[in-house]
Design a protein around this motif. Structure first.
Motif, PDB file in Angstrom:
ATOM      1  N   ASN A 130     -30.375  49.244 -39.181  1.00 36.60           N
ATOM      2  CA  ASN A 130     -30.349  50.002 -40.426  1.00 36.60           C
ATOM      3  C   ASN A 130     -29.378  49.447 -41.460  1.00 36.60           C
ATOM      4  O   ASN A 130     -29.650  49.490 -42.660  1.00 36.60           O
ATOM      5  CB  ASN A 130     -30.001  51.464 -40.140  1.00 36.60           C
ATOM      6  N   MET A 131     -28.211  48.953 -41.017  1.00 39.91           N
ATOM      7  CA  MET A 131     -27.248  48.408 -41.982  1.00 39.91           C
ATOM      8  C   MET A 131     -27.864  47.248 -42.750  1.00 39.91           C
ATOM      9  O   MET A 131     -27.649  47.099 -43.958  1.00 39.91           O
ATOM     10  CB  MET A 131     -25.979  47.948 -41.265  1.00 39.91           C
ATOM     11  N   TYR A 479     -17.657  42.997 -34.047  1.00 40.28           N
ATOM     12  CA  TYR A 479     -17.954  42.145 -35.202  1.00 40.28           C
ATOM     13  C   TYR A 479     -16.693  41.485 -35.764  1.00 40.28           C
ATOM     14  O   TYR A 479     -16.743  40.811 -36.785  1.00 40.28           O
ATOM     15  CB  TYR A 479     -18.621  42.978 -36.302  1.00 40.28           C
ATOM     16  N   LYS A 480     -15.572  41.651 -35.124  1.00 41.61           N
ATOM     17  CA  LYS A 480     -14.302  41.242 -35.705  1.00 41.61           C
ATOM     18  C   LYS A 480     -13.989  39.752 -35.535  1.00 41.61           C
ATOM     19  O   LYS A 480     -14.376  39.128 -34.547  1.00 41.61           O
ATOM     20  CB  LYS A 480     -13.163  42.071 -35.096  1.00 41.61           C
ATOM     21  N   VAL A 502     -21.604  35.297 -43.248  1.00 41.66           N
ATOM     22  CA  VAL A 502     -21.239  36.238 -42.180  1.00 41.66           C
ATOM     23  C   VAL A 502     -22.502  36.764 -41.511  1.00 41.66           C
ATOM     24  O   VAL A 502     -23.287  37.484 -42.121  1.00 41.66           O
ATOM     25  CB  VAL A 502     -20.426  37.403 -42.782  1.00 41.66           C
ATOM     26  N   PHE A 503     -22.676  36.411 -40.242  1.00 46.93           N
ATOM     27  CA  PHE A 503     -23.845  36.836 -39.473  1.00 46.93           C
ATOM     28  C   PHE A 503     -23.468  37.998 -38.546  1.00 46.93           C
ATOM     29  O   PHE A 503     -23.646  37.931 -37.331  1.00 46.93           O
ATOM     30  CB  PHE A 503     -24.406  35.662 -38.675  1.00 46.93           C
ATOM     31  N   THR A 504     -22.946  39.032 -39.150  1.00 43.52           N
ATOM     32  CA  THR A 504     -22.558  40.225 -38.412  1.00 43.52           C
ATOM     33  C   THR A 504     -22.299  41.319 -39.433  1.00 43.52           C
ATOM     34  O   THR A 504     -22.596  41.159 -40.616  1.00 43.52           O
ATOM     35  CB  THR A 504     -21.319  39.957 -37.524  1.00 43.52           C
ATOM     36  N   SER A 505     -21.721  42.407 -38.994  1.00 40.04           N
ATOM     37  CA  SER A 505     -21.456  43.534 -39.900  1.00 40.04           C
ATOM     38  C   SER A 505     -20.587  43.103 -41.070  1.00 40.04           C
ATOM     39  O   SER A 505     -19.614  42.350 -40.896  1.00 40.04           O
ATOM     40  CB  SER A 505     -20.765  44.664 -39.142  1.00 40.04           C
ATOM     41  N   PRO A 506     -20.878  43.599 -42.270  1.00 40.64           N
ATOM     42  CA  PRO A 506     -19.998  43.296 -43.401  1.00 40.64           C
ATOM     43  C   PRO A 506     -18.585  43.805 -43.190  1.00 40.64           C
ATOM     44  O   PRO A 506     -17.635  43.302 -43.795  1.00 40.64           O
ATOM     45  CB  PRO A 506     -20.682  43.991 -44.583  1.00 40.64           C
ATOM     46  N   SER A 546     -31.496  39.133 -53.287  1.00 37.74           N
ATOM     47  CA  SER A 546     -31.345  40.335 -54.109  1.00 37.74           C
ATOM     48  C   SER A 546     -30.626  41.471 -53.391  1.00 37.74           C
ATOM     49  O   SER A 546     -30.528  42.570 -53.906  1.00 37.74           O
ATOM     50  CB  SER A 546     -32.724  40.832 -54.548  1.00 37.74           C
ATOM     51  N   GLY A 547     -30.122  41.225 -52.176  1.00 37.78           N
ATOM     52  CA  GLY A 547     -29.489  42.275 -51.398  1.00 37.78           C
ATOM     53  C   GLY A 547     -28.188  42.774 -52.022  1.00 37.78           C
ATOM     54  O   GLY A 547     -27.530  42.056 -52.786  1.00 37.78           O
ATOM     55  N   LYS A 548     -27.825  44.018 -51.682  1.00 41.80           N
ATOM     56  CA  LYS A 548     -26.569  44.610 -52.152  1.00 41.80           C
ATOM     57  C   LYS A 548     -25.848  45.251 -50.967  1.00 41.80           C
ATOM     58  O   LYS A 548     -26.492  45.816 -50.077  1.00 41.80           O
ATOM     59  CB  LYS A 548     -26.825  45.647 -53.237  1.00 41.80           C
ATOM     60  N   LEU A 549     -24.536  45.153 -50.977  1.00 44.24           N
ATOM     61  CA  LEU A 549     -23.744  45.710 -49.880  1.00 44.24           C
ATOM     62  C   LEU A 549     -24.025  47.198 -49.690  1.00 44.24           C
ATOM     63  O   LEU A 549     -23.905  47.973 -50.641  1.00 44.24           O
ATOM     64  CB  LEU A 549     -22.253  45.530 -50.146  1.00 44.24           C
ATOM     65  N   PRO A 550     -24.376  47.609 -48.472  1.00 46.36           N
ATOM     66  CA  PRO A 550     -24.589  49.041 -48.224  1.00 46.36           C
ATOM     67  C   PRO A 550     -23.285  49.783 -47.927  1.00 46.36           C
ATOM     68  O   PRO A 550     -23.280  51.010 -47.846  1.00 46.36           O
ATOM     69  CB  PRO A 550     -25.514  49.048 -47.002  1.00 46.36           C
TER      70      PRO A 550
END
Length: 972
Positions: A130-131, A479-480, A502-506, A546-550
């Motif tokens: 979902n993220m 993800y750290k 970054v190939f993990t959680s923002p 075109s993505g934006k940080l969720p």
């Protein structure tokens, strides 16, 4: 004014009333639904009614003992629902049918598949978390995701999928939601959840909004404890409850109640919200007006089990207002306690009937009034479709988010000035990312065990792409960055221009103390193969992002941050159906491959197919030689032979024509004065390029350097070691006299012209064009081609003199020469005349892999534009892609080969358009581009192995048969 206010009040009141009275379980044939429910209710015993309240955990990867347990739950305790957990779809389908056959009433089958069936089942499709989806700006894609998941569930006999997660992940330290949330914006979460819900419920699979009233701003995991939320009602109403209100209006079928401690909603600190009447009945049903199915979160979780015995928990859940008990831990004990409560009147039969009726209504909504077993045939194929792959690609492409790009590095342009290194950080694999990066230009992986060593190795690079790769196994993996990695990243960025991907959680970026030295940052969210490949393509401008940080990254990058990038019209890499080609049809190329290799037409080869600017088939077959020691790889390079004409000489001639250095109307005497008084003086550029200049096909120059008595190479012309006069390398341990080049051009000047006019394919004109180009630009042909085209195109595996750049192991040998060089030709040009010129000629000498050939062909197809740069004017490409002697039955354009005019000639499959163009090569190479179908086709082989008499590939027309297959693969 008063009337307006009154009207507005009435509209709001009506709207509020309507939203509170929607019944998401009501079907369009509500009357039939009620009759069905009533008919069942009228025959049910108390035990059967109680059984409907349970959704028991079932596995398809456990033993017969577990199957016997589930059988007992159904037959003895009348359990009405199952939630399937780990296993395989095939076994689940078998068990589903078995258990359904045992049940008096059809079972409701639940499943926890937030990102697809892969969440629980092996060999099923895995969509993004979902993220990742939260970054997408086009909600219709999320709706499509819901539709696909609905189809998958429906196919496997699943009726309710416990998704979407609608928790608003405000707390970055949330240990269990995180990547499972669409983000921290209540509006974004709500829009995505509604889109997903509508998509899935369109296929009769009930959505489940979870975890009510909101698990997003917690720092604890309810699987292990009871999380505490100390928010007042106003805060909960404005944020946590926001998506639920709108989802109820949108018709979500069910809600999952969470195990939380929220004092503002429930004063009893020990009572989880899932067991609270204040929350489940008063808030969810009465205040918010939800009439759908209410299902507890798993009752095996510590957030619930710490409250009381499992039976007491189950009874409390029903009393609180839940309809369905998810994963009860002791059904027999719960049944006994529920019956006792009915006897003691602490639980009324009306309350029991209320939930049972809702459950039955839900089953009717799900189509269980017409239950059919799950079909076992083609199950795997139906759950892993090409359409799933296409959607997955769209989801990932639209999620990629550039949050910083100070020097406008993304997309990368001006590749001729870039020396690029890739450094991997993180504990997961980044090979797919690196492999895709290398499709675009030379990118070197640089690593070291110590920082000083790494920085030393990076000294000569002016751009470093840092990939941070963390596990993609599940969304709650760590993800750290490690502390050491944070230091390394800052030191690399201090000395180099950096793109951090970054190939993990923002949230991983929260640990960075400073972003000032990092010029560009892209968030790719997950470390899947597809995310790695598409992220690399985006960096090189194959498509726009075109993505934006969720979610927010501290104060530095707020939620909603996202820079739109743009396409540079470089090749993308995708699958055939993405461009309306059939994978199944293209797979027939494998059959041709088997024939080619079995019949020894060539020991190996490469095939590439691109359409609409996307490479969709790129495959290598066989080995370098019949020794079968080295498999052919996509990165291996072949001797292109006459493809050199259109990939080296021709683009330079076109450029020179634009610059008026080589006008098409010019005669040979005008551009090469040494030919002024020869029989070729009046041959025009158009004539030569059209093969209409009466030039002989070729001259075997090498035969003139052999000893007439021994037949061996004469010592007058050759040495085995380089010397001052013998310094032109022909092959391994073979050097020709430097001055012999003059003899070659003397032969060309003096050789007779063909007596008859007409078409005759000839190499000789390209010997001459080499001289003209080198004189006009005062540089060797190979340097001209590399600087003008190959470097800026990123065609780093296209080159003359390949041994100067590549190890022999990546260069495919050509012929076992027993007539001139007397050795295996490996890394040296096969063409004898080109070899005598030191390996650089206008008609031969170029080496490349299929990928780099495709770049130039795509540049032609795009009328001279590629990678954000205009190499040639569109009018120039059209001018050269024209037959000037068609009335003389000459099929050739200017340099380009064109489709045959004579049907007996097999220049192409006969299935391409008249606008198409390409060329073939003596060593078994072929490339063709068609503006009408937008297809680029490349075939590279060493069919001259073991020797040039091996003509099976030519006689069989294999290259054009494959071309026909590609054309036949078009499905639009």
């Amino acid at each position: 004014m008063k009337k307006r206010i009154l009207l507005l009040f009435l509209l709001v009141s009506v709207s509020k009333f309507f939203s509170q009275t929607i019944d998401p379980l009501r079907t369009v044939d509500a009357e039939k639904q009620e009759i069905w429910v009533d008919s069942i209710m009228s025959t049910m015993t108390i035990d059967e009614k109680i059984g409907q309240l349970f959704m028991v955990q079932a596995y398809s990867n456990l033993d017969e003992k577990h199957e016997a347990f589930i059988t007992e739950m159904i037959t003895k305790y009348h359990v009405g629902s199952l939630i399937f957990m780990q296993g395989t779809p095939e076994k689940q389908a078998v068990l589903n049918n078995k258990y359904q056959a045992l049940s008096k009433l059809p079972l409701m089958i639940g499943f926890d598949g937030e990102w697809g069936l892969d969440m629980r089942l092996k060999n099923t499709y895995k969509f993004p978390w979902n993220m990742t989806l939260g970054a997408i700006q086009n909600d219709s894609l999320v709706r499509k995701f819901g539709e696909h998941l609905g189809k998958h569930c429906k196919r496997l006999g699943i009726h309710v999928n416990f998704a979407p997660v609608v928790d608003i992940n405000i707390n970055p330290l949330n240990p269990i939601i995180g990547n499972r949330s669409f983000g921290e914006s209540k509006e974004n979460v709500t829009q995505k959840a509604i889109a997903f819900t509508k998509g899935m419920q369109k296929y009769g699979v009930m959505a489940n909004a979870k975890h009510f009233p909101g698990h997003g701003d917690t720092a604890a995991d309810s699987h292990h404890t009871l999380p505490f939320l100390d928010f007042d009602k106003a805060r909960l109403d404005s944020i946590e409850l926001y998506p639920y209100k709108r989802l109820f209006d949108a018709g979500v079928g069910s809600v999952m109640t969470a195990h939380l401690n929220i004092p503002s909603l429930e004063s009893n600190a020990n009572l989880p919200t899932s067991l609270s009447k204040n929350v489940v009945t008063d808030l969810l049903q009465k205040e918010l007006g939800f009439n759908g199915l209410i299902i507890t979160d798993g009752l095996n979780m510590r957030g619930a089990t710490d409250y009381a015995t499992s039976a007491e928990v189950d009874l409390s859940a029903i009393k609180a207002g839940n309809d369905l008990l998810l994963i009860p831990q002791d059904v027999p004990a719960s049944v006994r306690l529920l019956k006792q409560a009915l006897t003691l009147k602490t639980l009324s039969e009306e309350r029991l009937d209320f939930s049972v009726r809702k459950i039955l209504k839900a089953k009717y909504w799900m189509g269980l009034n017409n239950y059919k077993p799950v079909a076992l045939e083609n199950l795997q194929e139906d759950l892993n479709t090409v359409e799933d792959e296409l959607l997955h690609r769209d989801l990932v492409k639209n999620s990629l988010t550039v949050i910083k790009d100070e020097k406008q590095n993304i997309p990368l342009s001006n590749l001729d000035f870039k020396e690029i290194a890739y450094v991997k950080l993180g504990d997961d694999n980044g090979d797919d990312f690196l492999k895709m990066l290398k499709n675009y230009t030379k990118v070197d992986e640089v690593s070291d065990t110590k920082l000083d060593g790494l920085l030393k190795k990076l000294k000569n690079y002016n751009l470093v792409i840092v990939g941070f790769h963390k596990s993609n196994n599940h969304p709650w993996k760590s993800y750290k960055f490690k502390d050491e990695e944070l230091v390394w990243l800052q030191e690399i960025a201090r000395k180099h221009t950096v793109i951090l991907d970054v190939f993990t959680s923002p949230y991983s970026l929260l640990d960075l103390k400073s972003f000032s030295n990092i010029e560009s940052i892209m968030v790719s969210y997950q470390n899947s193969k597809l995310a790695q490949e598409l992220s690399a393509q985006a960096i090189f401008g194959a498509f726009a992002t075109s993505g934006k940080l969720p979610v927010s990254i501290g104060e530095e990058f707020k939620e909603g941050t996202g820079l739109k990038t743009y396409s540079l019209s470089r090749l993308e890499y995708s699958i055939p159906e993405d461009v309306k080609l059939s994978s199944k049809k293209l797979a027939e190329i494998d059959q041709f491959a088997d024939t080619i290799i079995k019949e020894k037409m060539a020991p190996g080869f490469q095939v590439l197919v691109a359409r609409k600017g996307k490479v969709v088939f790129q495959k290598s077959y066989g080995y370098h030689t019949d020794k079968k020691e080295l498999l052919v790889k996509n990165s291996d390079i072949y001797d292109l032979a006459s493809l050199t004409k259109i990939l080296a000489s021709l683009p330079l001639i076109m450029k020179a024509e634009e610059e008026e250095k080589i006008p098409l109307s010019a005669e040979l005497k005008d551009i090469l004065p040494s030919f002024k008084n020869t029989n070729k003086a009046s041959a025009s550029v158009v004539d030569i390029l059209s093969h209409y200049a009466r030039l002989k096909a070729w001259i075997p120059f090498y035969t003139k350097t052999k000893d007439s008595l021994t037949g061996q190479n004469s010592s007058q012309f050759y040495r085995r070691k380089r010397t001052g006069r013998f310094n032109v390398k022909v092959a391994e341990n073979l050097y020709i006299k430097k001055s012999y080049k003059d003899s070659i051009y003397k032969y060309i000047r003096e050789v007779d012209q063909r007596e008859r006019e007409g078409y005759k394919y000839s190499d000789l004109g390209y010997y001459l064009f080499k001289e003209v180009l080198e004189e006009k630009y005062d540089k060797p042909l190979n340097i001209l081609a590399e600087n003008s085209f190959y470097k800026p195109l990123g065609a780093n595996r296209m080159t003359y003199l390949p041994l100067q750049k590549f190890h022999k192991s990546v260069i495919v040998p050509t012929e076992k020469d027993d007539y001139y060089r007397n050795q295996l030709i490996h890394g040296y040009v096969h063409d004898m005349g080109a070899a005598m010129l030191g390996g650089v000629a206008g008609h031969a000498g170029l080496f490349a892999n299929a990928n780099d050939v495709a770049k130039i062909m795509q540049m032609y197809l795009q009328k001279g534009f590629y990678g954000g740069r205009r190499y040639l004017n569109a009018e120039t490409v059209d001018k050269f892609n024209t037959r000037y002697y068609e009335n003389k039955k000459v099929r050739r354009g200017l340099g380009f080969d064109k489709p045959q005019l004579n049907p007996n000639v097999k220049a192409t499959c006969g299935c391409v358009s008249e606008e198409s163009f390409g060329h073939s090569g003596f060593t078994g190479t072929y490339t063709w581009a068609d503006p009408k179908s937008e297809i680029v086709y490349v075939f590279l082989s060493n069919r001259v192995y073991p020797n040039m008499e091996n003509r099976g590939l030519i006689r069989s027309n294999m290259r054009t048969k494959i071309q026909q297959t590609i054309q036949d693969a078009i499905i639009e």
